[in-house]
Design a protein around this motif. Structure first.
Motif, PDB file in Angstrom:
ATOM      1  N   THR A  24     -32.594  17.503  -3.600  1.00 35.29           N
ATOM      2  CA  THR A  24     -31.159  17.770  -3.519  1.00 35.29           C
ATOM      3  C   THR A  24     -30.379  16.476  -3.681  1.00 35.29           C
ATOM      4  O   THR A  24     -30.842  15.402  -3.297  1.00 35.29           O
ATOM      5  CB  THR A  24     -30.766  18.395  -2.170  1.00 35.29           C
ATOM      6  N   LEU A  25     -29.208  16.598  -4.247  1.00 34.76           N
ATOM      7  CA  LEU A  25     -28.214  15.532  -4.237  1.00 34.76           C
ATOM      8  C   LEU A  25     -27.196  15.932  -3.176  1.00 34.76           C
ATOM      9  O   LEU A  25     -26.393  16.848  -3.378  1.00 34.76           O
ATOM     10  CB  LEU A  25     -27.542  15.396  -5.601  1.00 34.76           C
ATOM     11  N   ASN A  26     -27.252  15.299  -2.016  1.00 32.24           N
ATOM     12  CA  ASN A  26     -26.404  15.671  -0.888  1.00 32.24           C
ATOM     13  C   ASN A  26     -25.114  14.853  -0.917  1.00 32.24           C
ATOM     14  O   ASN A  26     -25.157  13.629  -0.977  1.00 32.24           O
ATOM     15  CB  ASN A  26     -27.138  15.439   0.433  1.00 32.24           C
ATOM     16  N   SER A  55     -32.277  28.015  -9.457  1.00 30.05           N
ATOM     17  CA  SER A  55     -32.795  26.669  -9.208  1.00 30.05           C
ATOM     18  C   SER A  55     -31.812  25.742  -8.504  1.00 30.05           C
ATOM     19  O   SER A  55     -32.076  24.552  -8.387  1.00 30.05           O
ATOM     20  CB  SER A  55     -33.214  26.029 -10.538  1.00 30.05           C
ATOM     21  N   GLY A  56     -30.711  26.278  -8.011  1.00 31.50           N
ATOM     22  CA  GLY A  56     -29.675  25.416  -7.454  1.00 31.50           C
ATOM     23  C   GLY A  56     -29.929  24.897  -6.059  1.00 31.50           C
ATOM     24  O   GLY A  56     -29.122  24.121  -5.536  1.00 31.50           O
ATOM     25  N   ASN A  57     -31.036  25.300  -5.455  1.00 30.47           N
ATOM     26  CA  ASN A  57     -31.337  24.879  -4.093  1.00 30.47           C
ATOM     27  C   ASN A  57     -32.855  24.988  -3.889  1.00 30.47           C
ATOM     28  O   ASN A  57     -33.438  26.021  -4.217  1.00 30.47           O
ATOM     29  CB  ASN A  57     -30.601  25.795  -3.099  1.00 30.47           C
ATOM     30  N   PRO A  58     -33.512  23.954  -3.367  1.00 28.23           N
ATOM     31  CA  PRO A  58     -34.957  24.058  -3.119  1.00 28.23           C
ATOM     32  C   PRO A  58     -35.310  25.192  -2.160  1.00 28.23           C
ATOM     33  O   PRO A  58     -36.461  25.644  -2.138  1.00 28.23           O
ATOM     34  CB  PRO A  58     -35.309  22.701  -2.498  1.00 28.23           C
ATOM     35  N   LEU A  59     -34.330  25.654  -1.382  1.00 30.25           N
ATOM     36  CA  LEU A  59     -34.557  26.706  -0.395  1.00 30.25           C
ATOM     37  C   LEU A  59     -34.015  28.056  -0.868  1.00 30.25           C
ATOM     38  O   LEU A  59     -33.803  28.962  -0.057  1.00 30.25           O
ATOM     39  CB  LEU A  59     -33.891  26.310   0.934  1.00 30.25           C
ATOM     40  N   ILE A  81     -21.180  21.477  -1.742  1.00 32.03           N
ATOM     41  CA  ILE A  81     -21.438  20.354  -0.842  1.00 32.03           C
ATOM     42  C   ILE A  81     -22.794  19.674  -1.129  1.00 32.03           C
ATOM     43  O   ILE A  81     -23.113  18.663  -0.507  1.00 32.03           O
ATOM     44  CB  ILE A  81     -21.338  20.781   0.634  1.00 32.03           C
ATOM     45  N   LYS A  82     -23.540  20.206  -2.088  1.00 32.83           N
ATOM     46  CA  LYS A  82     -24.761  19.545  -2.543  1.00 32.83           C
ATOM     47  C   LYS A  82     -25.223  20.199  -3.831  1.00 32.83           C
ATOM     48  O   LYS A  82     -24.722  21.255  -4.221  1.00 32.83           O
ATOM     49  CB  LYS A  82     -25.863  19.617  -1.479  1.00 32.83           C
ATOM     50  N   GLU A  83     -26.187  19.568  -4.487  1.00 28.30           N
ATOM     51  CA  GLU A  83     -26.764  20.099  -5.712  1.00 28.30           C
ATOM     52  C   GLU A  83     -28.274  20.086  -5.591  1.00 28.30           C
ATOM     53  O   GLU A  83     -28.844  19.185  -4.981  1.00 28.30           O
ATOM     54  CB  GLU A  83     -26.340  19.246  -6.913  1.00 28.30           C
ATOM     55  N   GLY A  84     -28.922  21.075  -6.177  1.00 32.55           N
ATOM     56  CA  GLY A  84     -30.374  21.132  -6.149  1.00 32.55           C
ATOM     57  C   GLY A  84     -30.977  20.917  -7.517  1.00 32.55           C
ATOM     58  O   GLY A  84     -30.401  21.322  -8.534  1.00 32.55           O
ATOM     59  N   LYS A  85     -32.129  20.273  -7.557  1.00 35.27           N
ATOM     60  CA  LYS A  85     -32.890  20.114  -8.797  1.00 35.27           C
ATOM     61  C   LYS A  85     -34.358  20.085  -8.424  1.00 35.27           C
ATOM     62  O   LYS A  85     -34.826  19.150  -7.766  1.00 35.27           O
ATOM     63  CB  LYS A  85     -32.498  18.829  -9.531  1.00 35.27           C
ATOM     64  N   GLY A  86     -35.086  21.126  -8.836  1.00 41.16           N
ATOM     65  CA  GLY A  86     -36.485  21.220  -8.444  1.00 41.16           C
ATOM     66  C   GLY A  86     -36.600  21.267  -6.930  1.00 41.16           C
ATOM     67  O   GLY A  86     -35.930  22.047  -6.262  1.00 41.16           O
ATOM     68  N   ALA A  87     -37.432  20.399  -6.378  1.00 40.52           N
ATOM     69  CA  ALA A  87     -37.618  20.347  -4.924  1.00 40.52           C
ATOM     70  C   ALA A  87     -36.713  19.315  -4.266  1.00 40.52           C
ATOM     71  O   ALA A  87     -36.910  18.974  -3.099  1.00 40.52           O
ATOM     72  CB  ALA A  87     -39.082  20.044  -4.605  1.00 40.52           C
ATOM     73  N   ILE A 147     -25.920  24.242   4.016  1.00 41.39           N
ATOM     74  CA  ILE A 147     -25.089  23.181   4.576  1.00 41.39           C
ATOM     75  C   ILE A 147     -25.378  21.870   3.852  1.00 41.39           C
ATOM     76  O   ILE A 147     -26.317  21.766   3.062  1.00 41.39           O
ATOM     77  CB  ILE A 147     -25.288  23.040   6.102  1.00 41.39           C
ATOM     78  N   THR A 148     -24.612  20.853   4.138  1.00 44.15           N
ATOM     79  CA  THR A 148     -24.675  19.606   3.387  1.00 44.15           C
ATOM     80  C   THR A 148     -26.046  18.936   3.447  1.00 44.15           C
ATOM     81  O   THR A 148     -26.509  18.371   2.451  1.00 44.15           O
ATOM     82  CB  THR A 148     -23.621  18.613   3.922  1.00 44.15           C
ATOM     83  N   THR A 149     -26.735  18.994   4.584  1.00 39.95           N
ATOM     84  CA  THR A 149     -27.873  18.101   4.813  1.00 39.95           C
ATOM     85  C   THR A 149     -29.254  18.683   4.541  1.00 39.95           C
ATOM     86  O   THR A 149     -30.201  17.926   4.369  1.00 39.95           O
ATOM     87  CB  THR A 149     -27.854  17.610   6.268  1.00 39.95           C
ATOM     88  N   THR A 150     -29.419  20.000   4.503  1.00 40.73           N
ATOM     89  CA  THR A 150     -30.777  20.564   4.415  1.00 40.73           C
ATOM     90  C   THR A 150     -31.364  20.456   3.012  1.00 40.73           C
ATOM     91  O   THR A 150     -30.674  20.622   2.011  1.00 40.73           O
ATOM     92  CB  THR A 150     -30.793  22.034   4.859  1.00 40.73           C
ATOM     93  N   THR A 151     -32.685  20.206   2.989  1.00 42.52           N
ATOM     94  CA  THR A 151     -33.442  20.129   1.736  1.00 42.52           C
ATOM     95  C   THR A 151     -34.808  20.798   1.869  1.00 42.52           C
ATOM     96  O   THR A 151     -35.282  21.438   0.933  1.00 42.52           O
ATOM     97  CB  THR A 151     -33.662  18.660   1.320  1.00 42.52           C
TER      98      THR A 151
END
Length: 265
Positions: free
Chosen positions: A183-185, A111-115, A175-181, A12-16
């Motif tokens: 996110t760009l929400n 690597s697209g999501n810290p989770l 709805i977001k992008e991940g980089k390492g640990a 979802i948009t907000t989780t990191t």
């Protein structure tokens, strides 16, 4: 029109961070509320496209994250887990006209999501026929097995890019992008509008040719982070050990793959 929606929380948009996904953590409540809102947006889009019946599968954790009180009156909600191998799309069958996936996340090793993970946290990666398999791939193939068109996916940008061409009528919504640990929400107000509008668009397509042909043969490879799991699960019927950390299962029946994955993931 009868629509099936499967929803997860890590996309979802907000989780990191992991605590945002665990019910016993203080951070969780606001993200469960957000998960409900993104499912609501999908339901509103489906209704705008003419849905008469919607079944939502709460597919995260214990399956008790979504507040049904906020959903439209034509929605039924599947909570908890019966143990059926369809797992995150349990309840889906050939009576549905389309399947929608909300809040999904990149696969284990991506690597697209810290989770990023695939079902449990045990696998370093899961591959099907040599391709890194996300939960979306695994369970959208279950929809294809039931001859249900897979029309919409929301989640992190990498997941959307990895699966854009997986199904012929699939519309993806990053709805977001991940980089390492990190996110760009994207803006939460904007993503609700995107989900609603894109779900409506996806369901208004000509879906007569929307169901993909599944492969004739499946080879599932699971590489575990811990070699102990490879040893243990190599004793499951049909599963062979490839190396210290990896097992392989081969079948012509996708339901058998799902059943095996259910027990060894």
């Amino acid at each position: 029109m009868k629509v099936f929606i499967s929803a997860d929380i890590e996309g979802i948009t907000t989780t990191t961070f992991w605590p945002e996904t665990f019910p016993d953590k203080s951070e969780y409540k606001q993200h469960a509320e957000r998960m409900t809102k993104e499912v609501l947006a999908a339901c509103e889009g489906a209704n705008a496209a003419g849905a008469t019946e919607i079944v939502v599968r709460d597919a995260h954790g214990y399956g008790n994250n979504i507040d049904i009180n906020q959903l439209p009156s034509n929605v039924r909600l599947i909570r908890g887990w019966s143990g059926h191998p369809y797992g995150m799309v349990e309840g889906l069958d050939a009576t549905f006209d389309a399947a929608i996936f909300i809040g999904y996340h990149s696969a284990a090793s991506r690597s697209g999501n810290p989770l990023s993970h695939t079902e449990s946290l045990r696998p370093l990666y899961v591959k099907i026929n040599g391709k890194i398999a996300s939960e979306f791939m695994i369970y959208s193939y279950a929809a294809a097995l039931e001859h249900v068109p897979i029309v919409f996916l929301s989640g992190d940008k990498m997941l959307c890019e990895d699966n854009q061409d997986l199904h012929p009528k699939l519309i993806t919504c990053a709805i977001k992008e991940g980089k390492g640990a990190s996110t760009l929400n994207y803006n939460p107000k904007e993503t609700l509008n995107l989900i609603k509008n894109q779900v409506e668009k996806s369901l208004k397509q000509d879906l007569s040719q929307a169901v993909p042909d599944l492969p004739k043969h499946f080879e599932m490879e699971i590489c575990y982070k811990d070699h102990i799991n490879a040893e243990k699960f190599s004793y499951f019927p049909g599963v062979k050990k490839k190396n210290d950390n990896t097992v392989v299962f081969k079948t012509d029946d996708y339901f058998e793959l799902l059943r095996t994955f259910f027990f060894i993931n």
